[in-house]
Design an enzyme around this catalytic site. Structure first.
Site, PDB file in Angstrom:
ATOM      1  N   ARG A 192       1.836   3.550   5.883  1.00 45.06           N
ATOM      2  CA  ARG A 192       1.676   2.698   4.696  1.00 45.06           C
ATOM      3  C   ARG A 192       2.995   2.534   3.939  1.00 45.06           C
ATOM      4  NH1 ARG A 192      -3.533   1.313   2.818  1.00 45.06           N
ATOM      5  NH2 ARG A 192      -3.531   0.242   0.817  1.00 45.06           N
ATOM      6  N   GLU A 237      -4.268   1.872  -7.663  1.00 51.40           N
ATOM      7  CA  GLU A 237      -2.933   2.207  -7.174  1.00 51.40           C
ATOM      8  C   GLU A 237      -1.836   1.216  -7.550  1.00 51.40           C
ATOM      9  OE1 GLU A 237      -3.691   4.597  -3.065  1.00 51.40           O
ATOM     10  OE2 GLU A 237      -4.415   2.539  -3.135  1.00 51.40           O
TER      11      GLU A 237
END
Length: 790
Positions: A325, A728
């Protein structure tokens, strides 16, 4: 039937898009919210504590536990030999994370045995009485040292590649190389890890766990007990914070509590001290980013070759997906014509690092922003100009390094609006003028953007279930697979359900998440909690409504389109019936008033081997302007002002979303400025308590803090009520703080040299950077004098 009240004709109290307080806010404030350690304990409850290794890497040549067993109040001492099933809790399935270590310890603080005693204090004291003998082995704690020692954690690191990187670099008018070190971060949740296991009949056990992933805890406990998942029920009412630290790290505590409970047939609770919690459990991954970038005189990036190496710890945990990621977000908002990004997950003799808010994305994004900053200083330009020059654009400039087309790009508008509303240009000019005459205090300002992909890259996690019951009196019971850790998930999902049924929010009661009601839950992570569970709850409601509409149409002999749910009522033809009365009638006619809802995210796919796909359903955007003041004699600084404009789509609850943005910003600011993890030469984590590890205080928050939602934004994808995830994405907004600090430092050398601040930019690092630039200026001055004399 009767006429509704005037208010109920037009609205409900607390539906979707309404501003409502967190459902437990009053309990949080008054201290009446029940956490696991507040639960009444059954008679005979025992308490566990873990015995830890005191070597970073060693063979255990002998272990004497006689004094532990003989200690006051000790009922049992468990080792790996007492694990009835598999001694492994690895979430990756690599069989590299033992419940309790055997033979060799791989990090300082690794659990080796568990003491079960009459009280927690007795168990804790007894655990210190173990006598270890070791044969020490070489250990590595640093990322670069692990690379030099060739300690890869996985043999299949991810590579994202597009175009011809060698030709792109060779053909670029300008080129630079560099390295950035990015520090880790402790989760520092208010409620530490805890598990409470209550044995049941046969092989059954119920575990109350402070976890973001009840189903994984269920599977791991069953795995360790040597039984099947239906024998284990995991319950979660709320957590006092999670931030990713309770996605996998709860497994060990739950497994040990359950093993002890079944072995002794008594309830067992385990809760480590804060120091031991910080030593035992994983952190955000430290990264070392190496980059080689080619660009032109206007600052447009032509080619980028970068590697992202991470300190992963002794086991795989989630390090593979985390480092993947990081690559997914190394582009942030920028198009790279020719690009190669490579992950390097490195094994180290430290606690196994794990998920943390952003899941590698912040580290990747920060590496990308360092490259922008380097180009700007090399060209003598405002970094904002370089950012704008590299933004994703139309066809030909809209493909990510993983070959997903960016179709919902709104970053240019977000940045333009924030640049104007914050008066960025005038303030920057004023700061430059101030720095010219200020001998000690220097100021800096930066505007940085965020583009963050939403979805689990493990495609199978993009699913959720919910269970909805409508009772005879019209009250509604909701249970879903998400977990509440303070973020307001339960409130948002309840608002969705209230909107579906057109009833007031206080009609809805959400109960503790339990694997006994909703199976196969995904972790509440990846900012997906509301997206997934909100849609699952809506699906359940729609099933019930479909049955109710069919019932009413048949009962009153009218077309189905003449049955409608209106505020706290159901319209049947030309008459209104109070919702509770209507439900009572439906019950009497034997209409099923319960449904299991389900949702899976559509149109996502990912082929890791080829590095291509559509791993993200959509992107969330945002931008922040931060202004700082730095004392160049000490390196100390303060954040004077922050302005944020963030995209939450069509917000389900603006108050909760703004709260998430504010919290994420401060937490991200801590990661980038004060929260420093430090291991000594013996591999011991020395920053394992509030006395040695500095999280942001209330006094560290920006003096002026303006946060606004982009209220014009709406998700182009059919998410729940067109909202966007907000957990996030805002965490990366405080990159603007780090870059503002960089500008203040760069003023020492008239903004001609990149400050190259590593993270966290502690006052010590800021001071060292100031002194480095002062030395460069002095050297250049002396060199100029010598040339003049010659």
């Amino acid at each position: 039937m009767d006429a509704p009240s005037p208010r109920s004709k037009t609205e409900i109290s607390g539906g979707a898009h309404a501003t409502r307080q967190h459902d437990s806010a009053h309990k949080h404030v008054t201290g009446s919210a029940d956490y696991i350690d507040d639960m009444p304990e059954p008679a005979g409850t025992l308490h566990g504590y873990l015995g830890l290794s005191d070597r970073a890497h060693a063979k255990i040549t002998s272990l004497d536990l006689d004094a532990v067993r003989a200690a006051d109040g000790v009922i049992a001492v468990l080792t790996a030999a007492d694990v009835p099933g598999s001694n492994d809790i690895s979430p990756s399935g690599r069989n590299d994370e033992p419940v309790l270590a055997t033979g060799t310890v791989l990090f300082h603080g690794q659990p080796v045995f568990a003491v079960i005693a009459e009280s927690r204090e007795k168990a804790r004291r007894a655990a210190k009485k173990a006598v270890f003998c070791y044969e020490d082995l070489p250990h590595v704690t640093d990322v670069r040292a692990a690379m030099d020692a060739n300690y890869p954690l996985v043999t299949d690191p991810l590579k994202l590649e597009r175009g011809d990187i060698e030709a792109g670099l060779a053909g670029s008018p300008r080129r630079l190389q560099g390295e950035m070190r990015i520090g880790g971060q402790d989760h520092f949740y208010l409620e530490g890890h805890i598990a409470f296991a209550i044995p049941g009949e046969d092989d059954e056990v119920t575990v109350w766990s402070s976890t973001q992933h009840p189903s994984e805890v269920q599977h791991m406990v069953a795995h360790a007990l040597g039984t099947v998942s239906n024998a284990v029920t995991v319950q979660v009412r709320r957590m006092g914070g999670g931030f990713g630290g309770k996605e996998t790290q709860s497994n060990q505590f739950a497994a040990i509590a359950a093993i002890a409970a079944k072995k002794l047939n008594r309830a067992v609770k385990i809760r480590p001290d804060r120091d031991d919690d910080m030593i035992i459990t994983g952190k955000r991954h430290d990264f070392v980013v190496d980059y080689d970038v080619g660009y032109d005189d206007s600052g447009v990036i032509h080619a980028l070759d970068a590697s992202f190496a991470a300190r992963c710890g002794f086991s795989s945990d989630l390090s593979g997906p985390v480092t993947d990621r990081a690559l997914f977000h190394a582009d942030n908002c920028y198009f790279y014509q020719d690009v190669r990004l490579v992950s390097k997950p490195m094994m180290t003799n430290t606690v196994s690092n794990t998920a943390f808010r952003g899941f590698g994305g912040p580290q990747g994004m920060l590496g990308g922003e360092r490259i922008i900053e380097e180009i700007a200083y090399a060209l003598g330009r405002d970094p904002l100009e370089i950012r704008k020059a590299n933004f994703y654009g139309g066809p030909g400039r809209d493909i990510t390094p993983y070959h997903q087309t960016v179709k919902d790009n709104i970053i240019a508008r977000v940045v333009e609006e924030l640049e104007t509303s914050s008066d960025y240009q005038a303030r920057r000019a004023g700061i430059i003028a101030f720095n010219e005459t200020s001998p000690v205090v220097r100021r800096g300002i930066a505007l940085t953007p965020v583009k963050f992909g939403i979805s689990f890259t493990a495609t199978w996690y993009n699913q959720a279930g919910a269970l909805v019951h409508v009772y005879q009196d019209g009250s509604i019971h909701l249970n879903h697979g998400g977990t509440e850790m303070g973020q307001g998930l339960n409130t948002k999902v309840a608002q969705v359900l209230a909107e579906e049924f057109q009833v007031d929010l206080d009609t809805i009661r959400i109960t503790a998440t339990t694997t006994g009601k909703v199976p196969n839950t995904s972790a509440t992570a990846a900012s997906s909690g509301t997206d997934l569970n909100g849609m699952a709850a809506a699906n359940a409601a729609q099933q019930i409504k479909t049955r109710l509409v069919a019932f009413a149409a048949e009962k009153f002999n009218i077309p189905e389109d003449q049955v409608a749910f209106e505020p706290n009522h159901v319209r049947v033809g030309n008459e209104l019936m109070p919702f509770g009365d209507f439900i009572k009638l439906a019950y009497q006619e034997r209409v099923q008033l319960s449904a299991a809802g389900f949702y899976k995210t559509p149109d996502i796919h990912w082929d890791r081997a080829s590095g291509k796909g559509r791993p993200f359903y959509y992107f969330a955007y945002g931008a922040a302007v931060s202004e700082v003041s730095v004392d160049t004699l000490t390196g100390e600084y303060q954040v004077d002002r922050v302005d944020v404009l963030h995209d939450a789509g069509k917000s389900l609850n603006p108050a909760l979303d703004i709260g998430q943005i504010e919290g994420a910003f401060v937490q991200g600011m801590g990661w980038l400025t004060t929260e420093e993890l430090w291991w000594d030469d013996k591999g011991r984590l020395r920053t394992h308590a509030p006395s040695t590890y500095k999280i942001p205080l209330a006094s560290d928050r920006p003096k002026i803090f303006n946060v606004k939602l982009a209220d014009w934004a709406e998700n182009r994808e059919p998410t729940i009520r067109r909202s966007k995830a907000v957990g996030e994405p805002p965490f990366m907004l405080p990159i603007s703080v780090l870059e503002a600090l960089g500008m203040a430092v760069a003023s020492i050398a008239d903004y001609q040299v990149s400050p190259q601040l590593d993270a966290p930019a502690t006052p010590e690092r800021v001071l060292m950077a100031v002194e480095r630039l002062k030395a460069m200026v002095t050297e250049a001055y002396v060199s100029g004098e010598d040339e003049a004399d010659a």
